[in-house]
Design a protein around this motif. Structure first.
Motif, short mmCIF file in Angstrom:
data_model
loop_
_atom_site.label_atom_id
_atom_site.label_comp_id
_atom_site.label_asym_id
_atom_site.label_seq_id
_atom_site.Cartn_x
_atom_site.Cartn_y
_atom_site.Cartn_z
N GLN A 78 0.82 -1.20 0.00
CA GLN A 78 0.00 0.00 0.00
C GLN A 78 0.86 1.26 0.00
OE1 GLN A 78 -2.66 0.09 3.30
NE2 GLN A 78 -4.24 1.12 2.11
N ASP A 79 0.54 2.20 -0.90
CA ASP A 79 1.22 3.50 -1.00
C ASP A 79 2.72 3.38 -1.31
OD1 ASP A 79 -1.20 4.74 -0.46
OD2 ASP A 79 -0.79 4.81 1.69
N LYS A 80 3.12 2.31 -1.94
CA LYS A 80 4.52 2.15 -2.31
C LYS A 80 4.59 1.81 -3.79
CE LYS A 80 6.58 0.82 2.07
NZ LYS A 80 5.89 1.25 3.09
N LEU A 81 5.45 2.51 -4.51
CA LEU A 81 5.63 2.26 -5.93
C LEU A 81 6.81 1.30 -6.12
CD1 LEU A 81 5.01 2.77 -8.93
CD2 LEU A 81 6.58 4.72 -8.80
N ILE A 82 6.53 0.13 -6.67
CA ILE A 82 7.56 -0.86 -6.96
C ILE A 82 7.91 -0.71 -8.43
CG2 ILE A 82 8.18 -3.31 -6.92
CD1 ILE A 82 7.23 -2.02 -4.18
N SER A 83 9.19 -0.59 -8.72
CA SER A 83 9.63 -0.41 -10.10
C SER A 83 10.98 -1.08 -10.30
CB SER A 83 9.73 1.11 -10.40
OG SER A 83 9.96 1.31 -11.77
N ILE A 84 11.37 -1.18 -11.56
CA ILE A 84 12.73 -1.62 -11.91
C ILE A 84 13.31 -0.56 -12.84
CG2 ILE A 84 12.24 -4.08 -11.60
CD1 ILE A 84 12.10 -4.30 -14.69
N ARG A 85 14.62 -0.40 -12.78
CA ARG A 85 15.28 0.58 -13.63
C ARG A 85 16.78 0.35 -13.58
NH1 ARG A 85 17.89 3.75 -10.14
NH2 ARG A 85 16.92 4.42 -8.19
N PRO A 86 17.51 0.93 -14.55
CA PRO A 86 18.97 0.90 -14.44
C PRO A 86 19.41 1.71 -13.21
CG PRO A 86 18.30 1.42 -16.68
CD PRO A 86 17.07 1.49 -15.82
#
Length: 184
Positions: free
Chosen positions: A2-10
Motif C-alpha cells: 500500500q502506497d509504495k511504488l515498486i519499479s525496476i530501472r537501471p
C-alpha cells in the motif's frame, strides 16, 4: 504494498555506494540465493567495475526499487544464447522488504521487459528446493515447473533439488502483464 511504488530501472551513477552497501551489509539474502555456491563480497572497486556496470547499463540487470530507493535487483543471463535460452532471477537484498510482495511486482516488469527486448519464446527461472519463497513466486506468476533435478544441491549436510520454472511468450501475453515505463 500500500502506497509504495515498486519499479525496476537501471542504476544511477550516484547510487554506487548505496547499492554496494545494500548488497554487502546484510548477508541474510545469501542463505537463499544458491548458498551451496561459495560467495564472498566483492571489494567496492571490483563491484564498481563488474556488477555495477551491468546495473548502469540496465541490459541484463536492473535495480528493484520501492519509491525509487533500491532494495534488490533483477537479472538475466543466457543459458545458451545460440538457442535463445534465457534465464532470469531476482534478489531482494533488504530483508525488511521480504514477504511484502516486492518481488511479485518487480519480476513481471522484468519478464515483460525481457520479452519486449529479446527475440525469445521463453523465460526461465531456476531455484532450489530450499527456497520455498522463490518457488511460490514462480507459481504465483504463472510460471510452470518444467523440471526437478532431485538431490543435486548439497548444503549443510542435506540434499536439495534444483527446480526449473519457465513461461512461454504466448502464456505471458495471455496473462496481460504490462510494463510501467519510468524515466531513469
Amino acid at each position: 504494498m500500500q502506497d509504495k511504488l515498486i519499479s525496476i530501472r537501471p542504476a544511477k551513477p550516484e547510487e554506487l555506494d548505496l547499492i554496494y552497501s545494500l548488497i554487502t551489509s546484510d548477508d541474510e539474502w545469501t542463505k537463499f540465493n544458491g548458498p551451496y555456491f561459495l560467495y564472498s563480497h566483492p571489494s567496492l572497486s571490483d563491484f564498481s567495475k563488474t556488477t555495477f556496470q551491468r546495473l548502469l547499463s540496465g541490459l541484463n540487470m536492473q535495480v528493484v526499487t520501492v519509491n525509487d530507493v533500491p532494495v534488490g535487483t533483477v537479472n538475466s543471463y543466457w543459458e545458451c544464447e545460440e538457442t535463445r535460452w534465457l534465464e532470469a532471477g531476482v534478489v531482494i537484498y533488504d530483508s525488511n522488504y521480504w514477504g511484502q510482495g516486492v518481488a511479485a511486482l518487480a519480476v513481471p516488469l522484468w519478464i515483460t521487459t525481457l520479452f519486449d527486448k529479446e527475440e525469445i519464446a521463453r523465460v526461465g527461472m531456476t531455484t532450489w528446493s530450499g527456497n520455498s519463497r522463490m518457488m511460490a513466486l514462480a507459481t504465483k506468476l504463472g510460471l510452470k515447473q518444467e523440471a526437478r533435478l532431485r538431490k543435486v544441491r548439497y548444503y549443510r549436510g542435506k540434499y536439495y533439488d534444483s527446480v526449473k520454472y519457465g513461461v512461454l511468450r504466448t502464456e505471458w501475453e495471455m496473462r496481460n502483464y504490462k510494463v510501467i515505463k519510468t524515466d531513469a
